[in-house]
Scaffold this motif. Structure first.
Motif, PDB file in Angstrom:
ATOM      1  N   HIS A 221      39.057  44.149  52.617  1.00 47.39           N
ATOM      2  CA  HIS A 221      39.480  42.763  52.421  1.00 47.39           C
ATOM      3  C   HIS A 221      39.781  42.492  50.949  1.00 47.39           C
ATOM      4  O   HIS A 221      40.752  41.795  50.621  1.00 47.39           O
ATOM      5  CB  HIS A 221      38.386  41.813  52.904  1.00 47.39           C
ATOM      6  N   THR A 222      38.966  43.050  50.070  1.00 48.85           N
ATOM      7  CA  THR A 222      39.097  42.786  48.634  1.00 48.85           C
ATOM      8  C   THR A 222      40.310  43.465  48.028  1.00 48.85           C
ATOM      9  O   THR A 222      41.100  42.828  47.319  1.00 48.85           O
ATOM     10  CB  THR A 222      37.819  43.236  47.899  1.00 48.85           C
ATOM     11  N   VAL A 223      40.486  44.738  48.278  1.00 49.50           N
ATOM     12  CA  VAL A 223      41.517  45.499  47.557  1.00 49.50           C
ATOM     13  C   VAL A 223      42.787  45.735  48.360  1.00 49.50           C
ATOM     14  O   VAL A 223      43.770  46.249  47.818  1.00 49.50           O
ATOM     15  CB  VAL A 223      40.959  46.850  47.050  1.00 49.50           C
ATOM     16  N   GLU A 224      42.789  45.332  49.660  1.00 48.30           N
ATOM     17  CA  GLU A 224      43.991  45.542  50.470  1.00 48.30           C
ATOM     18  C   GLU A 224      44.534  44.244  51.057  1.00 48.30           C
ATOM     19  O   GLU A 224      45.685  43.880  50.805  1.00 48.30           O
ATOM     20  CB  GLU A 224      43.698  46.556  51.590  1.00 48.30           C
ATOM     21  N   TRP A 225      43.726  43.522  51.853  1.00 49.65           N
ATOM     22  CA  TRP A 225      44.248  42.311  52.490  1.00 49.65           C
ATOM     23  C   TRP A 225      44.617  41.255  51.459  1.00 49.65           C
ATOM     24  O   TRP A 225      45.699  40.657  51.529  1.00 49.65           O
ATOM     25  CB  TRP A 225      43.219  41.738  53.474  1.00 49.65           C
ATOM     26  N   THR A 226      43.736  41.008  50.507  1.00 48.55           N
ATOM     27  CA  THR A 226      43.986  39.947  49.525  1.00 48.55           C
ATOM     28  C   THR A 226      45.239  40.192  48.695  1.00 48.55           C
ATOM     29  O   THR A 226      46.066  39.288  48.540  1.00 48.55           O
ATOM     30  CB  THR A 226      42.766  39.753  48.613  1.00 48.55           C
ATOM     31  N   PRO A 227      45.437  41.390  48.131  1.00 50.21           N
ATOM     32  CA  PRO A 227      46.680  41.617  47.397  1.00 50.21           C
ATOM     33  C   PRO A 227      47.927  41.536  48.269  1.00 50.21           C
ATOM     34  O   PRO A 227      49.025  41.341  47.753  1.00 50.21           O
ATOM     35  CB  PRO A 227      46.494  43.032  46.834  1.00 50.21           C
ATOM     36  N   ALA A 228      47.779  41.697  49.594  1.00 56.42           N
ATOM     37  CA  ALA A 228      48.936  41.573  50.484  1.00 56.42           C
ATOM     38  C   ALA A 228      49.340  40.116  50.632  1.00 56.42           C
ATOM     39  O   ALA A 228      50.530  39.784  50.565  1.00 56.42           O
ATOM     40  CB  ALA A 228      48.633  42.189  51.845  1.00 56.42           C
ATOM     41  N   ILE A 229      48.380  39.231  50.823  1.00 57.65           N
ATOM     42  CA  ILE A 229      48.716  37.828  51.049  1.00 57.65           C
ATOM     43  C   ILE A 229      48.893  37.064  49.742  1.00 57.65           C
ATOM     44  O   ILE A 229      49.525  35.999  49.712  1.00 57.65           O
ATOM     45  CB  ILE A 229      47.650  37.147  51.939  1.00 57.65           C
ATOM     46  N   LEU A 230      48.360  37.600  48.649  1.00 60.33           N
ATOM     47  CA  LEU A 230      48.538  36.997  47.322  1.00 60.33           C
ATOM     48  C   LEU A 230      49.217  38.031  46.425  1.00 60.33           C
ATOM     49  O   LEU A 230      48.608  38.589  45.509  1.00 60.33           O
ATOM     50  CB  LEU A 230      47.189  36.569  46.745  1.00 60.33           C
ATOM     51  N   ALA A 231      50.479  38.265  46.728  1.00 57.80           N
ATOM     52  CA  ALA A 231      51.215  39.363  46.079  1.00 57.80           C
ATOM     53  C   ALA A 231      51.732  38.934  44.710  1.00 57.80           C
ATOM     54  O   ALA A 231      52.924  38.696  44.503  1.00 57.80           O
ATOM     55  CB  ALA A 231      52.359  39.820  46.973  1.00 57.80           C
ATOM     56  N   HIS A 232      50.820  38.826  43.770  1.00 51.67           N
ATOM     57  CA  HIS A 232      51.143  38.441  42.397  1.00 51.67           C
ATOM     58  C   HIS A 232      50.532  39.491  41.470  1.00 51.67           C
ATOM     59  O   HIS A 232      49.420  39.968  41.732  1.00 51.67           O
ATOM     60  CB  HIS A 232      50.568  37.048  42.097  1.00 51.67           C
ATOM     61  N   PRO A 233      51.214  39.883  40.402  1.00 50.44           N
ATOM     62  CA  PRO A 233      50.687  40.956  39.538  1.00 50.44           C
ATOM     63  C   PRO A 233      49.263  40.726  39.053  1.00 50.44           C
ATOM     64  O   PRO A 233      48.457  41.662  39.013  1.00 50.44           O
ATOM     65  CB  PRO A 233      51.683  40.976  38.375  1.00 50.44           C
ATOM     66  N   ALA A 234      48.928  39.498  38.694  1.00 50.28           N
ATOM     67  CA  ALA A 234      47.569  39.222  38.217  1.00 50.28           C
ATOM     68  C   ALA A 234      46.544  39.445  39.314  1.00 50.28           C
ATOM     69  O   ALA A 234      45.421  39.909  39.057  1.00 50.28           O
ATOM     70  CB  ALA A 234      47.475  37.788  37.689  1.00 50.28           C
TER      71      ALA A 234
END
Length: 650
Positions: free
Chosen positions: A342-355
């Protein structure tokens, strides 16, 4: 930009009413802890910088540091206990440890995560608050129904002319995943003896002249403050502990593994596939079964299989262990792996921003990164920024841990659901069938398998179908007329609006003010210049911007590039997403091979969602080989590209 007035004593103040701040009563936001000097300098520096450049316009690495200091400030001012005294959390005297087994294992009801406050985060403990309780009071009947929640659902939830708005950067697996996770996190108790009657207009097409919904059952009043701001119990544990699979009580957990003395969860074989067991009337047997559909079927089964695979690995390494020893460590591993995914895969998928790409990876690995952490271990014993939250030391930031009512509110993501799912073969990609989602709900969740599809086929189909975008007018029709096994018929758009109001979640402007965000003074400012939407909102909310519901306002505000949901919701997310890790003894605290075993610790650190899927469904390995994120659309096979069905979201 932040809308705060700094106080010499470390408090901040914010107006308690919406609209113009002039002359309004001020609510003092008391800090729950004092940050270090370096942290205070960082917070102040980024406040000054953000007056010129918002965090999301900064270069990725600097933006990630900006978010790290924002998170500290949110922890400082936006964690509030739902209990008047700390005695509610228990003690070693009132709640003694029943068995030393739970020093190194999760207790199913969530007790003993914190040994000094053994009831903290356990089943039946209240949801906390992200805002002071004085601004989260129980509404009057008029406030509860103004404006009419059904009217708001009709105008801002319903898909116009049935038009589905896809989220093309995500796949349907991402939508199923977040429901799978929220079923671990929270579940309010309903009161069948008290009903909320939603009045309907004469031209409403609902089944009757009014809509009845069970009220949320409040906890008993333990303090006079509970009358003005009732507390509501969580029927699940508050921890990230896989309770949707294992249950939120030891008795439930035992029934789910009673056929396996070797520590495994029970599964039934059907040909080459394994399924979750059912009772005599077809209800699934797992830790949490509410709002069940095929998306829950495949993910619950996947992580039951994963638990059993960890059991096999542990049994091979420790042949003399008891079934309880195997089970306890396998559960620790499985829960931590889900938290990591959830932390390193799902979240960066739905919040696809460099930061966010940098920041969420740093949440787990720290800024030193995955490779160096695996080689050298933690370079800093306590810094979550340098070496990540796992192993940095559990900390409650001055407020007993719980999930919050506002956290529940921002995860109202029913618009992710499509009306139909197109199913394809995982081997050659050809279209097999298209099924309405409603025909895969509750006891019908195995319908795709009855049509001859395999788990690999269904996962592949979820990988190439789009979910809905989290925005206005994107709730599927079936969720706005949902018949549930308890006999209720619900419009979940109405339910979502009503639940926030009923439980004292502040409306949109107040919600933002309590987060020290700028507050729009006009509807056009709220919508970022969308005049048509601004006019519709003004009409629905009687030209009073202070009445706009948090959910509707969040759906209406402009979205940060790459984001799948609003910045308003994101502020709660960035606070609570890390708190779930930082508060947990088994993640932030005893994160080591001694607690997890050498086999189990390596299993978590070396695995991701792609590994889990490939481990149990080898047919998917080739398809996933080039995937950078399993929750983004998968590469389609030739047969899928040829499909031209108008009903599909592909």
């Amino acid at each position: 930009m932040p809308n705060t007035l700094s106080k010499p004593n470390g408090t901040t103040s914010a107006a308690s009413s919406n609209g113009d701040d002039k002359g309004k009563k001020q609510v003092e936001l008391q800090p729950s802890f004092t940050p270090t000097l370096l942290e205070r300098l960082g917070i102040t520096s980024f406040h000054l910088l953000n007056k010129l450049i918002p965090w999301y316009k900064l270069p990725g690495f600097i933006g990630a540091f900006n978010l790290a200091f924002l998170r500290i400030e949110l922890r400082q001012y936006n964690l509030h206990d739902a209990y008047a005294t700390s005695q509610a959390q228990g003690s070693s005297i009132t709640d003694p440890l029943p068995n030393e087994r739970y020093l190194g294992a999760r207790h199913s009801d969530g007790k003993f995560n914190d040994l000094k406050q053994p009831k903290m985060g356990c089943t039946g403990m209240r949801f906390g608050r992200n805002f002071p309780r004085e601004v989260c009071g129980k509404p009057s009947e008029a406030e509860l129904m103004t404006p009419n929640p059904r009217m708001i659902s009709e105008r801002f939830m319903a898909r116009k002319e049935g038009k589905f708005i896809p989220a093309t950067t995500l796949n349907l697996l991402a939508a199923a995943w977040i429901q799978f996770q929220t079923h671990d996190w929270f579940f309010h108790e309903q009161d069948p003896n008290e009903k909320l009657n939603v009045p309907l207009s004469e031209d409403d097409k609902w089944l009757d002249q009014h809509m009845q919904l069970y009220a949320t059952k409040p906890d008993e009043a333990l303090d006079p403050s509970d009358i003005k701001c009732p507390g509501y119990k969580n029927l699940n544990t508050h921890w990230w502990d896989g309770s949707q699979i294992y249950g939120s009580s030891e008795s439930v957990t035992q029934t789910l593994r009673n056929r396996h003395p070797d520590g495994k969860l029970s599964l039934d074989s059907r040909g080459r596939e394994q399924f979750l067991p059912r009772d005599q009337v077809g209800n699934v047997l797992t830790g949490f079964t509410d709002k069940w559909w095929v998306g829950m079927e495949i993910l619950h089964t996947l992580f039951a299989l994963e638990h059993n695979a960890v059991c096999d690995a542990l049994r091979k390494e420790y042949p003399d262990w008891s079934g309880d020893q195997i089970f306890d460590k396998a559960r620790l591993v499985n829960c931590a792996l889900m938290a990591k995914i959830h932390t390193v895969e799902w979240t960066p998928a739905i919040l696809a921003h460099p930061a966010l790409q940098i920041g969420m990876a740093a949440n787990w690995w720290g800024i030193v990164g995955e490779k160096l952490t695996k080689i050298a271990g933690r370079l800093s014993k306590t810094s979550e920024i340098i070496s990540g939250i796992p192993g940095s030391g559990a900390e409650q930031d001055g407020t007993p841990y719980s999930l919050t009512e506002e956290f529940v509110s921002v995860y109202r993501m029913h618009s992710l659901m499509p009306e139909t799912i197109a199913f394809f073969s995982a081997t050659d990609g050809h279209h097999v069938t298209t099924i309405p989602v409603v025909d895969t709900t509750f006891t019908k969740s195995q319908t795709p398998f009855d049509d001859g599809l395999s788990f690999a086929d269904v996962f592949y189909s979820f990988g190439i179908n789009y979910p809905g975008a989290i925005t206005n007018n994107n709730y599927p029709d079936f969720l706005r007329n949902l018949r549930t096994p308890d006999g209720q018929v619900r419009d979940l758009g109405t339910v979502d609006i009503l639940r926030d109001r009923e439980r004292g979640v502040p409306r949109y402007c107040e919600f933002r003010r309590m987060l020290r965000l700028s507050v729009p003074k006009t509807f056009e400012e709220l919508t970022g210049g969308n005049k048509v939407l601004a006019k519709e909102l003004a009409e629905a909310y009687n030209n009073d911007i202070s009445l706009v519901d948090a959910l509707v306002g969040s759906h209406s505000e402009p979205v940060i590039p790459g984001f799948g949901f609003s910045e308003t919701a994101f502020r709660i997310f960035i606070l609570m997403a890390s708190r779930r890790l930082k508060s947990d003894r088994f993640i932030a605290g005893e994160w080591n091979e001694e607690m997890y075993t050498k086999v189990g610790f390596k299993w978590v650190q070396d695995s991701g969602m792609k590994d889990v899927l490939g481990r149990h469904f080898p047919e998917l390995r080739e398809t996933l080989k080039g995937s950078k994120n399993v929750f983004a659309p998968w590469e389609m096979k030739a047969g899928s590209k040829e499909y031209k069905g108008v009903e599909t979201n592909v």
